[in-house]
Design a protein around this motif. Structure first.
Motif, mmCIF file in Angstrom:
data_model
loop_
_atom_site.group_PDB
_atom_site.id
_atom_site.type_symbol
_atom_site.label_atom_id
_atom_site.label_comp_id
_atom_site.label_asym_id
_atom_site.label_seq_id
_atom_site.Cartn_x
_atom_site.Cartn_y
_atom_site.Cartn_z
ATOM 1 N N GLU A 71 -5.353 -3.661 -8.522
ATOM 2 C CA GLU A 71 -5.126 -4.561 -7.388
ATOM 3 C C GLU A 71 -5.176 -3.801 -6.071
ATOM 4 O OE1 GLU A 71 -5.034 -7.857 -7.520
ATOM 5 O OE2 GLU A 71 -5.476 -7.539 -9.635
ATOM 6 N N THR A 72 -4.659 -2.576 -6.067
ATOM 7 C CA THR A 72 -4.695 -1.754 -4.852
ATOM 8 C C THR A 72 -6.120 -1.370 -4.492
ATOM 9 O OG1 THR A 72 -2.487 -0.854 -5.321
ATOM 10 C CG2 THR A 72 -3.869 0.383 -3.794
ATOM 11 N N LEU A 73 -6.898 -0.942 -5.481
ATOM 12 C CA LEU A 73 -8.275 -0.504 -5.231
ATOM 13 C C LEU A 73 -9.203 -1.655 -4.852
ATOM 14 C CD1 LEU A 73 -8.673 2.101 -8.127
ATOM 15 C CD2 LEU A 73 -8.390 2.561 -5.683
ATOM 16 N N LEU A 74 -8.815 -2.871 -5.192
ATOM 17 C CA LEU A 74 -9.629 -4.026 -4.792
ATOM 18 C C LEU A 74 -9.544 -4.286 -3.290
ATOM 19 C CD1 LEU A 74 -8.935 -6.483 -7.759
ATOM 20 C CD2 LEU A 74 -11.139 -5.486 -7.141
ATOM 21 N N ASP A 75 -8.490 -3.785 -2.640
ATOM 22 C CA ASP A 75 -8.391 -3.887 -1.186
ATOM 23 C C ASP A 75 -9.293 -2.852 -0.532
ATOM 24 O OD1 ASP A 75 -6.553 -5.955 -1.183
ATOM 25 O OD2 ASP A 75 -4.822 -4.598 -1.229
ATOM 26 N N SER A 76 -9.710 -3.106 0.668
ATOM 27 C CA SER A 76 -10.476 -2.112 1.426
ATOM 28 C C SER A 76 -9.547 -0.939 1.739
ATOM 29 C CB SER A 76 -11.017 -2.716 2.716
ATOM 30 O OG SER A 76 -9.980 -3.256 3.501
ATOM 31 N N PRO A 77 -10.095 0.277 1.862
ATOM 32 C CA PRO A 77 -9.261 1.476 2.040
ATOM 33 C C PRO A 77 -8.227 1.371 3.147
ATOM 34 C CG PRO A 77 -11.522 2.110 1.616
ATOM 35 C CD PRO A 77 -11.525 0.618 1.759
ATOM 36 N N LEU A 79 -6.619 -1.151 4.152
ATOM 37 C CA LEU A 79 -5.579 -2.147 3.887
ATOM 38 C C LEU A 79 -4.706 -1.788 2.681
ATOM 39 C CD1 LEU A 79 -7.584 -5.487 4.423
ATOM 40 C CD2 LEU A 79 -6.026 -4.329 6.021
ATOM 41 N N ARG A 80 -5.008 -0.705 2.009
ATOM 42 C CA ARG A 80 -4.259 -0.342 0.811
ATOM 43 C C ARG A 80 -2.851 0.115 1.153
ATOM 44 N NH1 ARG A 80 -9.241 3.030 -2.022
ATOM 45 N NH2 ARG A 80 -10.550 1.181 -2.398
ATOM 46 N N THR A 83 -2.272 5.460 -1.140
ATOM 47 C CA THR A 83 -3.504 6.195 -1.453
ATOM 48 C C THR A 83 -3.412 6.863 -2.826
ATOM 49 O OG1 THR A 83 -2.660 8.185 -0.346
ATOM 50 C CG2 THR A 83 -3.961 6.635 0.996
ATOM 51 N N ASP A 84 -2.341 6.551 -3.566
ATOM 52 C CA ASP A 84 -2.100 7.218 -4.856
ATOM 53 C C ASP A 84 -3.227 7.013 -5.855
ATOM 54 O OD1 ASP A 84 0.275 8.037 -3.806
ATOM 55 O OD2 ASP A 84 1.526 6.655 -4.972
ATOM 56 N N TYR A 85 -3.952 5.895 -5.738
ATOM 57 C CA TYR A 85 -4.962 5.564 -6.740
ATOM 58 C C TYR A 85 -6.396 5.797 -6.256
ATOM 59 C CZ TYR A 85 -0.851 2.997 -8.365
ATOM 60 O OH TYR A 85 0.416 2.640 -8.750
ATOM 61 N N ASP A 86 -6.543 6.372 -5.097
ATOM 62 C CA ASP A 86 -7.882 6.493 -4.508
ATOM 63 C C ASP A 86 -8.827 7.331 -5.349
ATOM 64 O OD1 ASP A 86 -6.960 4.952 -2.489
ATOM 65 O OD2 ASP A 86 -7.154 6.441 -0.887
ATOM 66 N N GLN A 87 -8.294 8.298 -6.099
ATOM 67 C CA GLN A 87 -9.146 9.180 -6.902
ATOM 68 C C GLN A 87 -9.325 8.694 -8.334
ATOM 69 O OE1 GLN A 87 -10.663 11.658 -5.216
ATOM 70 N NE2 GLN A 87 -9.530 10.807 -3.471
#
Length: 272
Positions: A71-77, A79-80, A83-87
């Motif tokens: 759900e977090t990664l579905l948002d644009s960077p 708006l997240r 950043t824990d899941y960015d990688q």
């Protein structure tokens, strides 16, 4: 758990178990306990849960975190919320349905398939391994991605080989049950879930053979009456919320004797 997922984990656990058991999570001490809270004399804290419920809890934690990540990664960077899941680019799931009954296995497979569909909009890949035929079957049909299913098999001349699977039944469900039970007997780890598996196998065999007396008529050994009573007892969900996975030695012996007699009487080939 920086994302406040404790309540989500509890909700998911109760949804997957369809029960009254409530986990209590203390992240500061690292302790987890379980209780039944009904607001009356039947309430209890610090209860022991079954092996199946342990598996469901572990899955609920993983599923909750993975859902939050997707759900977090579905948002644009920009708006997240974190950043824990960015990688995150790969989710590896190794047979999450250990010791679960068929109803829970189907629920987990369907929930996972919906999660994978949600993740199709982001660059997140999944690797899922299982030896359970029903779990594979439900996932395969829910996802309809035939060119992404593989079976790892051993061939005497070739050794281990990973080959594409084009249909939803890489191995027969009943043979998978027999292998699971034989493995449990060989290491003396027979649990309640194996009794339920054996009953399912008896039901399918009785239907196939046209036994009008039902599955109990297939039990022919000296422990048939005892095992029939135990199989009936263990099949009721109302006991599943409070009983553990422990099985009395007398029941284990009856189970082993009747299972071996069943294989012999109906000429099942020994599982590899």
């Amino acid at each position: 758990m920086t994302q406040g997922l404790d309540s989500v984990i509890i909700d998911n656990f109760q949804a997957f178990t369809n029960g009254r058991i409530e986990p209590k999570l203390d992240f500061e001490s690292g302790e987890i306990s379980f209780g039944i809270h009904k607001g009356d004399d039947d309430s209890a804290d610090g209860i022991k849960i079954s092996r199946a419920e342990e598996s469901i809890f572990v899955w609920s934690v993983y599923y909750s975190v993975l859902s939050e990540a997707i759900e977090t990664l579905l948002d644009s960077p920009e708006l997240r919320s974190t950043t824990d899941y960015d990688q995150l680019t790969l989710a590896v799931i190794d047979d999450p349905v250990s010791s679960m009954d068929d109803a829970r296995i189907v629920s987990v497979a369907l929930a996972l398939s919906e999660l994978i569909k949600r993740a199709s909009a982001i660059d997140l890949k999944f690797v899922i391994a299982t030896h359970h035929a029903l779990f594979f079957n439900v996932l395969f049909n829910a996802l309809r991605r035939k060119n992404q299913a593989y079976v790892l098999q051993y061939y005497p001349a070739e050794g281990w080989s990973l080959r594409k699977q084009s249909h939803d039944s890489p191995f027969s469900y009943h043979l998978g049950i027999i292998e699971d039970i034989q493995r449990a007997i060989s290491v003396n780890e027979v649990e309640r879930t194996h009794f339920n598996q054996f009953r399912a196998l008896l039901e399918k065999t009785a239907n196939f053979l046209g036994y009008t007396g039902g599955w109990g008529a297939l039990l022919r050994g000296p422990d048939a009456a005892l095992l029939t009573r135990v199989l009936n007892l263990y099949s009721h969900d109302r006991f599943g919320d409070i009983d553990t996975s422990e099985v009395a030695a007398e029941y284990k012996e009856a189970f082993t004797n009747e299972f071996q007699e069943f294989l012999k009487t109906y000429r099942w080939a020994a599982a590899a």
